[in-house]
Design an enzyme around this catalytic site. Structure first.
Site, PDB file in Angstrom:
ATOM      1  CD  GLN A  76       5.628   2.611   6.256  1.00 46.36           C
ATOM      2  OE1 GLN A  76       4.879   3.502   6.568  1.00 46.36           O
ATOM      3  NE2 GLN A  76       5.203   1.282   5.986  1.00 46.36           N
ATOM      4  CE  LYS A  85       4.457  -0.168   1.994  1.00 47.28           C
ATOM      5  NZ  LYS A  85       3.410  -0.692   3.233  1.00 47.28           N
ATOM      6  CG  ASP A 107      12.554   0.220   2.793  1.00 49.72           C
ATOM      7  OD1 ASP A 107      11.510   0.675   2.263  1.00 49.72           O
ATOM      8  OD2 ASP A 107      12.271  -0.881   3.461  1.00 49.72           O
ATOM      9  CG  HIS A 148       9.273  -4.757   5.327  1.00 46.02           C
ATOM     10  ND1 HIS A 148       9.187  -5.511   4.349  1.00 46.02           N
ATOM     11  CD2 HIS A 148       8.125  -4.444   5.672  1.00 46.02           C
ATOM     12  CE1 HIS A 148       7.794  -5.883   4.129  1.00 46.02           C
ATOM     13  NE2 HIS A 148       7.020  -5.169   4.839  1.00 46.02           N
ATOM     14  CB  CYS A 190       6.836  -7.727   6.874  1.00 49.24           C
ATOM     15  SG  CYS A 190       5.509  -8.307   6.081  1.00 49.24           S
TER      16      CYS A 190
HETATM   17  N1  PMP Z   1       9.739  -1.484   3.369  1.00 50.73           N
HETATM   18  C1  PMP Z   1       9.113  -1.087   4.410  1.00 50.73           C
HETATM   19  C2  PMP Z   1       9.681  -0.218   5.333  1.00 50.73           C
HETATM   20  C3  PMP Z   1       7.637  -1.216   4.397  1.00 50.73           C
HETATM   21  O1  PMP Z   1       6.865  -0.859   5.389  1.00 50.73           O
HETATM   22  C4  PMP Z   1       7.266  -2.038   3.519  1.00 50.73           C
HETATM   23  C5  PMP Z   1       5.712  -2.306   3.252  1.00 50.73           C
HETATM   24  N2  PMP Z   1       5.056  -2.747   4.269  1.00 50.73           N
HETATM   25  C6  PMP Z   1       7.740  -2.730   2.431  1.00 50.73           C
HETATM   26  C7  PMP Z   1       9.385  -2.191   2.596  1.00 50.73           C
HETATM   27  C8  PMP Z   1       7.423  -3.248   1.133  1.00 50.73           C
HETATM   28  O2  PMP Z   1       6.786  -2.489   0.350  1.00 50.73           O
HETATM   29  P1  PMP Z   1       5.934  -3.189  -0.587  1.00 50.73           P
HETATM   30  O3  PMP Z   1       5.113  -4.276  -0.053  1.00 50.73           O
HETATM   31  O4  PMP Z   1       4.726  -2.101  -1.250  1.00 50.73           O
HETATM   32  O5  PMP Z   1       6.885  -3.544  -1.679  1.00 50.73           O
END
Ligand code: PMP
Length: 408
Positions: free
Chosen positions: A205, A228, A202, A125, A366
Site C-alpha cells: 500500500q 496496486k 511491506d 496483512h 486479510c
Molecule cells: N500487504 C498489504 C498491506 C496489502 O494490502 C496486500 C494486498 N491487499 C498484500 C500485502 C498482498 O498483496 P498481493 O495480494 O498483491 O500479493
C-alpha cells in the site's frame, strides 16, 4: 509545481471507469484491493502479445532479444524509481505475497535459528504474518507482535523494547491496508539498524501513494505489487540489499536461476536471476514499466495532493453525516477510510451500496488479528485513487444514508 489534475482527461485514460453497474455509474472505491489500469498499460500488454511475445534471456533470435531488452529495461526503471543502488537488487516476483514468502524462506534459511525472534505488528496483512509464522514453526523461532493504539498508530516505545539480541528481523507494513495508517518506517528502520536487526517493509500500500527512496531510508527489503499501482496483475517485486541477498539461498529451483547444472551438483546464477526461477511474467513487467511512466507523467505531488484532498473531504462528510464510526484515525493516513455504519452489518451495507453502483470492500481485509484487537468482525473500506472525485464521495454518503433508511 503543478498539483492540479485534469480529472476528465485522467478518467478517460481508464476505460473501466465509464461503465455502469446495476444501471448506475460505477463508483470504484476498492483501490486498495487493486487499482484500475490506464489504456496505456492495456495497450502495452496487447502490443507485447501482438508484436514481440518471446521468452527472455535464452534466445539468440530477434523477438527474444526485443522482449529481453524491454523486460530488463523495466528492471532498471523500477530500480531507479526506488533509487536502488543497483538494478540487480530488484527481483521480479508475482507480487508482495511472493516477495515476503521469498524473504521469509531465504533469509530464514540463512540467518534464523531456534530461539531467535521475528517481530511483526498487529496491523499487518495476513501476507506479512503467515509466512513468518511458518518460518517460526520451521525453525522453532519466536514471533513477537508490536501493539497498536486505539487510533491505529503503532506503539513505538513498545516496538523498541521488543527488539532483543535474539531478534533477527522486523517485518512491518509501510501503510496499513485495513486502517490507512502510515507507519514511521524511516524511524522504525533506524531503530532496527541501530540494534543490528534487518527490517522488511511491506510496501503493497506504500508505492501506490508516493515515491520511496530505499537508499535514503536505508531499507534492506521493500516488497510491492504492480496491480496496486495501476500495473497488470501477476507482477511485483522485491527490492533487497545486495550484501544480504548475496548471503541468502535461492527460494525456488529451476531454469534461469542456475549457472551450471549437473547430477553432481548445481551452481547458482548471480543476482537478480538467482531469485527468478522459471519464465517470468514478461508482458506484465512491461506493463508495470508503462504504469510507472504514467504515474511519473501525472506527477507525484499532484497524485498526493488529490488523494489527500479526497481523504479529507470524505472524512469531513462522514463526520457531518453522523452514525458512522471511523476505524483508524491516525494523524498520518493514506487515502482510505475503514468505517462502520452504526447498527448495520458491513456486509449488508456493502451489498446495498453495490446495488447503487458503489464498489467498496467489506470484511476483515486479510487482517483478522487487527479486527480481533478492535473487537469487530470487519469493516467497510472505501479506498481512493487520484482518479476519484468529490462527487463520487457525495454518492457514497448518499448511499450510506439510503442504507440507514433501509436498516434502521
Ligand atoms: N500487504 C498489504 C498491506 C496489502 O494490502 C496486500 C494486498 N491487499 C498484500 C500485502 C498482498 O498483496 P498481493 O495480494 O498483491 O500479493
Amino acid at each position: 509545481m503543478n498539483t492540479k489534475l485534469d480529472l476528465n482527461a485522467i478518467r478517460n485514460d481508464f476505460p473501466i471507469l465509464s461503465q455502469k453497474v446495476h444501471g448506475k455509474p460505477l463508483v470504484y472505491f476498492d483501490n486498495a484491493a487493486t487499482t484500475q489500469k490506464p489504456q496505456q498499460v492495456i495497450n502495452a500488454l496487447v502490443d507485447y502479445y501482438k508484436g514481440y511475445n518471446a521468452n527472455v534471456h535464452r534466445g539468440v533470435h530477434h523477438l527474444s532479444q526485443v522482449a529481453t531488452e524491454a523486460y530488463e529495461d523495466v528492471r532498471k526503471k523500477m530500480a531507479s524509481f526506488l533509487n536502488a543502488a543497483d538494478s540487480s537488487e530488484l527481483i521480479f516476483t508475482r507480487g508482495t505475497t511472493e516477495s515476503i514468502n521469498m524473504v521469509a524462506f531465504s533469509f530464514g534459511e540463512a540467518f534464523v535459528n531456534e530461539g531467535d525472534e521475528i517481530i511483526v505488528s498487529t496491523i499487518e496483512h495476513h501476507s506479512n504474518i503467515v509466512p513468518w509464522q511458518m518460518l517460526c514453526q520451521r525453525k522453532k523461532a519466536i514471533l513477537k507482535v508490536i501493539p497498536v493504539f486505539d487510533n491505529g498508530v503503532l506503539d513505538f516505545e513498545a516496538y523498541t523494547k521488543l527488539i532483543t539480541n535474539r531478534t533477527k528481523l522486523v517485518a512491518v507494513a509501510h501503510i496499513s491496508n485495513a486502517l490507512g495508517t502510515i507507519n514511521p518506517i524511516a524511524e522504525m528502520i533506524k531503530v532496527a539498524h541501530e540494534k543490528g536487526v534487518a527490517i522488511l517493509i511491506d510496501g503493497a500500500q506504500g508505492l501506490p501513494h508516493g515515491k520511496v527512496d530505499v537508499q535514503a531510508l536505508d531499507c534492506y527489503f521493500y516488497c510491492f505489487s504492480g496491480h496496486k499501482m495501476y500495473g497488470p496483475l501477476g507482477i511485483g517485486g522485491l527490492y533487497g540489499r545486495k550484501s544480504l541477498l548475496d548471503q541468502m539461498p535461492p527460494y525456488q529451483g529451476g531454469g534461469e536461476m542456475i549457472k551450471e547444472v549437473s547430477f553432481k551438483g548445481t551452481t547458482f546464477n548471480e543476482l537478480p536471476y538467482k531469485f527468478e526461477a522459471g519464465t517470468p511474467s514478461i508482458a506484465d513487467a512491461i506493463g508495470l514499466g508503462v504504469a510507472i511512466d504514467y504515474l511519473d507523467n501525472i506527477g507525484w505531488d499532484a497524485i498526493e495532493a488529490q488523494e489527500h484532498a479526497l481523504l479529507q473531504y470524505a472524512t469531513e462528510q462522514m463526520i457531518k453525516e453522523g452514525g458512522i464510526t471511523i476505524i483508524g484515525t491516525a494523524p498520518h493516513k493514506a487515502s482510505l477510510i475503514s468505517f462502520l455504519v452504526d447498527g448495520i452489518h458491513p456486509f449488508d451495507a456493502g451489498t446495498i451500496l453495490d446495488q447503487l453502483g458503489i464498489a467498496i470492500r467489506t470484511g476483515h481485509h486479510c487482517a483478522q488479528p487487527l479486527m480481533d484487537r478492535f473487537g469487530i468482525p470487519g469493516t467497510m473500506r472505501a479506498s481512493f485513487s487520484f482518479y476519484n472525485t468529490t462527487e463520487e464521495i457525495d454518492q457514497l454518503i448518499a448511499g450510506i444514508r439510503r442504507v440507514k433508511q433501509m436498516f434502521l
